[in-house]
Design an enzyme around this catalytic site. Structure first.
Site, PDB file in Angstrom:
ATOM      1  CE  LYS A 194      46.842  53.277  25.541  1.00  0.00           C
ATOM      2  NZ  LYS A 194      45.577  53.538  24.845  1.00  0.00           N
ATOM      3  CE  LYS A 247      46.263  49.407  26.640  1.00  0.00           C
ATOM      4  NZ  LYS A 247      45.250  50.085  25.890  1.00  0.00           N
TER       5      LYS A 247
HETATM    6  C1  PBG Z   1      43.298  53.202  22.549  1.00  0.00           C
HETATM    7  C2  PBG Z   1      43.583  51.849  23.072  1.00  0.00           C
HETATM    8  C3  PBG Z   1      44.618  50.993  22.697  1.00  0.00           C
HETATM    9  C4  PBG Z   1      44.469  49.834  23.452  1.00  0.00           C
HETATM   10  C5  PBG Z   1      43.357  50.013  24.242  1.00  0.00           C
HETATM   11  N1  PBG Z   1      42.831  51.274  24.015  1.00  0.00           N
HETATM   12  C6  PBG Z   1      45.627  51.080  21.651  1.00  0.00           C
HETATM   13  C7  PBG Z   1      46.589  52.156  21.569  1.00  0.00           C
HETATM   14  O1  PBG Z   1      46.821  52.957  22.474  1.00  0.00           O
HETATM   15  O2  PBG Z   1      47.164  52.213  20.476  1.00  0.00           O
HETATM   16  C8  PBG Z   1      45.386  48.652  23.395  1.00  0.00           C
HETATM   17  C9  PBG Z   1      44.823  47.399  23.922  1.00  0.00           C
HETATM   18  C10 PBG Z   1      45.651  46.200  23.658  1.00  0.00           C
HETATM   19  O3  PBG Z   1      46.742  46.234  23.051  1.00  0.00           O
HETATM   20  O4  PBG Z   1      45.199  45.136  24.054  1.00  0.00           O
HETATM   21  N2  PBG Z   1      41.938  53.323  22.237  1.00  0.00           N
END
Ligand code: PBG
Length: 323
Positions: A194, A247
């Protein structure tokens, strides 16, 4: 010998193009994210994510019935608690928003695979993914709470958990607590790779999880790095991840492709909120054809190597594919 290679032979008609197409989209591979909120009869559109809503549990059940009808197979749940606190306690409370939502879903006997997101940012006052000590997220204290969160989700009936916090050692901590409590058959899909991305902005509106100070660069991967991503993947697999995720998706297709080549576990890609918002905005302005662009984007993610795609276009895709 022909003068030159005639590629156009296999592009001449829709029939031959269909016959030789290498990559195809299927609802089998799609996971649709949903955001659950407190109260009743809430269906609130997110302004930066047109046609996407926060839903209270009663409305969520209605939505899931429609999703099942459309032929989708899996959902990923995020929750917004009634009250945020410093310890993010709703995220591991057996009466938390997700725990209640999952129980209600399971009562309704829907033929849907229910995955829950594990993170603290929606639950803490700070909007950070863990417990703050001296202005910094305390890794080891946080993973204790994340594993409690995973356990309570699974006890409520979740089919799979997906930790998205990016703390070190969390997959191991979650695997251990699940195994100790008789849930050794419950898989973990780890957000292993991520990135600290600006593409999450619309989601943070939707999940009310914008950090109140600082950013997430102390735990999410720097967008310039791929070797760190591969190490994260390797580590999470060793710690017990069954599926690993990249991601966001579109700006990280090289990562998807490398990871697919290197590891023999299913690879998921998260087509995030910013990627959704861009297509929606473009098509609202008449600059892009929403269906064509969204399907091309999803196809690209799959061609890069994603076995699974998490996407806010899930419901639309079901309609476009005509199932
Ligand atoms: C954290 C989380 C995020 C997303 C999914 N889980 C946001 C972040 O890390 O700030 C982002 C999902 C998206 O942008 O579609 N719980």
């Amino acid at each position: 010998m022909e003068k030159f290679k005639r590629f156009r032979r296999l592009r001449k008609s829709p029939l031959i193009r269909d016959l030789i197409r290498e990559t195809k989209l299927s609802l089998d591979d799609i996971i649709y994210p949903l955001i659950v909120v407190p109260d009743k009869k809430v269906k609130k559109e997110i302004s930066s994510m047109p046609d996407y809503y926060q839903l209270s549990i009663d409305m969520l059940i209605e939505e899931l019935k429609e999703i099942e009808q459309l032929g989708l197979k899996a959902v990923l749940l995020f929750g917004i608690p009634e009250k945020k606190d410093e310890m993010g306690s709703d995220c591991y409370s057996p009466q938390g928003i997700i725990q209640r939502a999952v129980k209600e879903i399971k009562k309704n006997n829907l033929n849907l695979y229910v995955i829950t997101d594990i993170c603290m940012c929606e639950y803490t006052i700070s909007g950070h993914c863990g417990i703050i000590k001296d202005g910094y997220i305390d890794n080891d204290e946080t993973i204790k709470l994340l594993s409690k969160s995973a356990l309570t989700h699974v006890q409520a009936g979740a089919d799979m958990v997906a930790p998205s916090d990016m703390m070190d050692g969390r997959v191991k901590a979650i695997r251990e607590i699940l195994d100790e409590n008789g849930f050794s058959e419950t898989p973990i899909m780890s957000y292993a790779m991520k990135y600290a991305s600006s593409f999450y902005a619309p989601f943070r509106d939707a999940a009310e999880s914008t950090p109140q100070f600082g950013d997430r660069k102390s735990h999410q991967i720097d967008p310039g790095n791929i070797r760190q991503a591969l190490l994260e993947a390797e580590t999470d697999i060793q710690e017990g991840a069954d599926i690993i995720m990249v991601k966001p998706a579109i700006a990280y297709l090289d990562v998807i492709s490398k990871v697919k080549e290197k590891f023999n576990v299913p690879v998921a890609a998260y087509n995030v909120s910013g990627e959704y918002a861009m297509v929606k905005a473009g098509s609202k302005n008449g600059w892009l054809n929403e269906k064509a662009v969204a399907m091309e984007m999803l196809l690209g993610i799959k061609r890069a190597g994603a076995d699974l795609i998490i996407t806010y276009f899930g419901k639309s895709l079901a309609k476009w594919l005509g199932k």
